[in-house]
Write a protein that holds these residues in place. Sequence first.
Motif, short mmCIF file in Angstrom:
data_model
loop_
_atom_site.label_atom_id
_atom_site.label_comp_id
_atom_site.label_asym_id
_atom_site.label_seq_id
_atom_site.Cartn_x
_atom_site.Cartn_y
_atom_site.Cartn_z
N ILE A 358 0.82 -1.22 0.00
CA ILE A 358 0.00 0.00 0.00
C ILE A 358 0.85 1.27 0.00
N PHE A 359 2.07 1.18 0.50
CA PHE A 359 2.94 2.35 0.46
C PHE A 359 3.94 2.29 -0.69
N LYS A 360 3.90 1.21 -1.46
CA LYS A 360 4.73 1.14 -2.66
C LYS A 360 4.03 1.80 -3.84
N VAL A 361 2.71 1.53 -3.93
CA VAL A 361 1.91 2.14 -4.99
C VAL A 361 1.72 3.62 -4.65
N ALA A 362 1.78 4.46 -5.65
CA ALA A 362 1.71 5.92 -5.41
C ALA A 362 0.27 6.34 -5.16
N LEU A 363 -0.31 5.91 -4.04
CA LEU A 363 -1.69 6.23 -3.70
C LEU A 363 -1.82 7.65 -3.18
N GLN A 364 -2.99 8.25 -3.44
CA GLN A 364 -3.31 9.57 -2.88
C GLN A 364 -4.14 9.44 -1.61
N GLU A 365 -5.01 8.43 -1.54
CA GLU A 365 -5.85 8.24 -0.37
C GLU A 365 -5.86 6.76 0.01
N ILE A 366 -5.61 6.49 1.30
CA ILE A 366 -5.67 5.14 1.85
C ILE A 366 -6.67 5.16 3.00
N LEU A 367 -7.81 4.48 2.83
CA LEU A 367 -8.88 4.46 3.82
C LEU A 367 -9.11 3.02 4.25
N LEU A 368 -8.57 2.67 5.43
CA LEU A 368 -8.67 1.30 5.93
C LEU A 368 -9.31 1.25 7.32
N SER A 369 -10.01 2.29 7.71
CA SER A 369 -10.55 2.37 9.07
C SER A 369 -11.62 1.32 9.32
N GLU A 370 -11.81 1.03 10.62
CA GLU A 370 -12.85 0.11 11.09
C GLU A 370 -12.74 -1.27 10.46
N ASN A 371 -11.52 -1.82 10.60
CA ASN A 371 -11.26 -3.21 10.26
C ASN A 371 -10.55 -3.85 11.46
#
Length: 971
Positions: A358-371
């Motif tokens: 997830i930090f290798k791909v050039a993401l703009q938004e990472i939303l993983l809350s409530e898991n």
Amino acid sequence: MRKLVSLIILIILGLFPNCKGAPSLSPSLNDDVLGLIVFKADIKDPNGKLASWNEDDDSPCNWGGIKCNPRSNRVSELNLDGFSLSGKLGRGLLQLQALRKLSLSKNNLTGSLSPALVRLPNLRILDLSENGFSGVLPVDYFRQCGPLRTVNLANNKFSGQIPDSLSSCVGISVLNLSANQFSGALPAGIWGLQGLRSLDLSYNLLSHEIPKGMDGLANLRTINLSGNRLTGRIPPEIGGCSLLKSLDFSGNLFSGNLPKSLLNLSFIGYLSLGDNSFVGQVPEWIGGLKGLENLDLSANNFSGLLPASVGKLRSLKVLNVSMNSLSGSLPESMASCLSLQIIDFRQNLLTGDLPKWIFKVALQEILLSENKFGGTMDDSLASAEEASHQSLEVLDLSHNVLTGAIPSALVNFSSLAFLNLSKNSLTGPIPRYFGELRALNVLDLSENKLNGNIPTEIGKATALQELILEKNFIEGIIPTSIEHCSSLSVLILSHNSLEGPIPLALSKLADLQIVDLSSNDLSGSMPKQLANLQHLVSFNVSHNNLQGELPGGFFNTINPSAVSANPSLCGSATKKSCSTVLPKPIVLNPNSTGDAFSGSSLPATFGQKKNLLSISSLIAIGAAAVIVIGVIAITVLNLRVRASASRSAAALALSNGDDFSNSPSTDANSGKLVIFSGEPDFSTGTHALLNKDCELGRGGFGAVYRTVLQNGRPVAIKKLTVSSLVKSQEDFEREVKKLGKIRHPNLVTLEGYYWTQSLQLLIYEFISGGSLHKHLHEGGGGNFLSWNDRFNVIVGMAKGLSHLHQLNVIHYNLKSSNILIDSSGEPKVGDFGLARLLPMLDRYILSSKIQSALGYMAPEFACRTVKITEKCDVYGFGVLLLEVVTGKRPVEYMEDDVIVLCDMVRGALEEGKVEECIDERLQGRFPAEEAIPVMKLGLICTSQVPSNRPDMTEVVNILELIRCPSQEDSG
């Protein structure tokens, strides 16, 4: 002479439109000039955009908004988009026989549409979007649609069924009827429009299953049916639309599995199926849609693992599978999705460590809350590449089970604007490098196990708007460097071990709105300069060791609970007066013959207690004792009631944050939160949810509070106090979701809800301008509504109510405190449809518990044999109308009399003195030709016989006729 001829022709056009026997026009007069002048005469042009239209001209080709065919010199295009025009479309446009394009979008035009308009022989493009057109389109409306290629009627108020005659428009390629009130089933004839390339029927009231025959749309590129009430399964024929690039079926009631025929859509780039009831696993074949750029499967009932085939979607930019029941870990194959910009996996059951990719791909938004992600963040961040450092803007890992320290590698993400690590088990100090993240707007580290001090370097984060560190083990002082965070609006540091004084630096943060420093060890006095903060809505310092006087200003009206448990704090809110130096009291000796103010009188009176306590004094003392005992008794009762209420609200209290989640659980210890817009950051803004400081008011259904989301957007929360009458959870949710789909400019939008067995909340958009009641009855000085403002409020209320009635929703609770005014002066009707949440529409429950404002209730509420209908709302509207015009309350109590507003106005009308009823603050600044008919309309609406009252659609039409053009823009 020319003007006289023009006038005669205008009359002819009005009397003999399109009749074969109509007199022929003079060949010396241009048909287009005459038609356009007729059109202009029927509309209002407040900005003078049509000033160049002169009836003395021989040709209109040089007029604004006009294009002509150079060969024939006839008008070929009429483009008046955004001209702020109002009024109705007359018959003048029917003279433009060579017209190919008619575009009147983004105006305020109203009324119905003549079928003759679409029958102009050369018309190719018809765009009437974003107006106020209304009514039902006749079945044969499109029977003779000629060469039409584009029809755009979006964002109007059309109702009824979509005409079956659309099938006659064989040449149409673009059809947009979105954001109206069309209902019923989709006309099967649409699938016969083989030239159709774009179909948008979104945000209507369409229902039933999709009819068969979709595979006939072989040329279709985009289809949008979102925001309706369509049911059943997606028909497998969808695969026949092989050229589709965009498919949006979100926000409906579709169910079942996804049809494999979707795999035939090899050109599909946008696929949105969110907010439905699809079940099963996300299919493995989804990886075959190689052209997908945006995939939204959110808010469904998908379960199981996310298939590894998702990694084959190399073009994918946005992936949203939030609010499902996906489990297991995220597939490592997604490391191949190098185009990904946004991933949203919120509110699932995902487990394992954070994926390294997830930090290798050039993401703009990472939303993983409530898991249920666990482990530390170090490993995944260690693999971060340089590209991701520059791109990441939003990182939400809240409400998981992450452990360890906050890694130092986060400092490399220089574009990070939103960071939420709350509700984990992170340990160690708050890193100093957060001050280096100059783009950071929101930092939420609450509900972890962090310790140490708040670093002084936090002052370098000058873009910070929200700093939330509550419920940790932070100690030390609040750093004065925080004054450099000049944009800070939310500061939550409660439930820590902070000590020392509240720094003067806080008073320099001019944008502060919400401050919570409660449950710490703060001491000293509160800086007086805090009173200068103009935007405060909440400031909680309870449970500290503060002393001295409250600062004043905002703190003069603060709720006592926000300053409680500070034994040495004084001021009006604390119920403790501050000690001051008082002059020595003067003692008078009634037996003294000397100067009453002489010191010699003191010994003479000292010790003579029998003379000091007269009979009147004893009576006064006894009365005071009775009052004190009464006050104590009432206080004890209130404390018991509040204690009971606080237990109900405990599920939302900050100290028990786990109870306020988006989990679908509905047992006694947890609640269910649903946000219709799917905002990722609502739950982090619940710090002021039921804070008494943020209470906006109370009504028949309950109290309303204001809170602010983490993105800075305020919302209003209604805590229902009719819990004992509320339906079952299933029925409650069904009715609330129906209300949540109602959208209208003059209705307050319901944005979500929260449910537990003992507590129900409704989440509304926040309207900043206050209630109509406040504007009419609480405004001071010259702060009152002008006549034009009042007329606009009346029309807006009528339109909102008319929309509700078209959806078969009865308001039941109309009153001026339920009409809100937004920042632009537009009225919005609130509290509508809440009676649907009750198990039965018992009129006695409604009248006693809900219809709490005396004077608005229709007389049929008192009679069990009379049916309760929309006409009850019409009565309440009539009272509201009279209240707006007169500025008087529906019922006013005088010393010796009770004045009922309806009776007062009716009596004044009979005596010919109705103008004397108009609000005296207007001081003659109103047009009598509007005011008097409006009051007469109010009296008609308040007729004792329901059948004598007009319906709200008729009321809207009458009001539009009453409006005088010469006065429309006057104050």
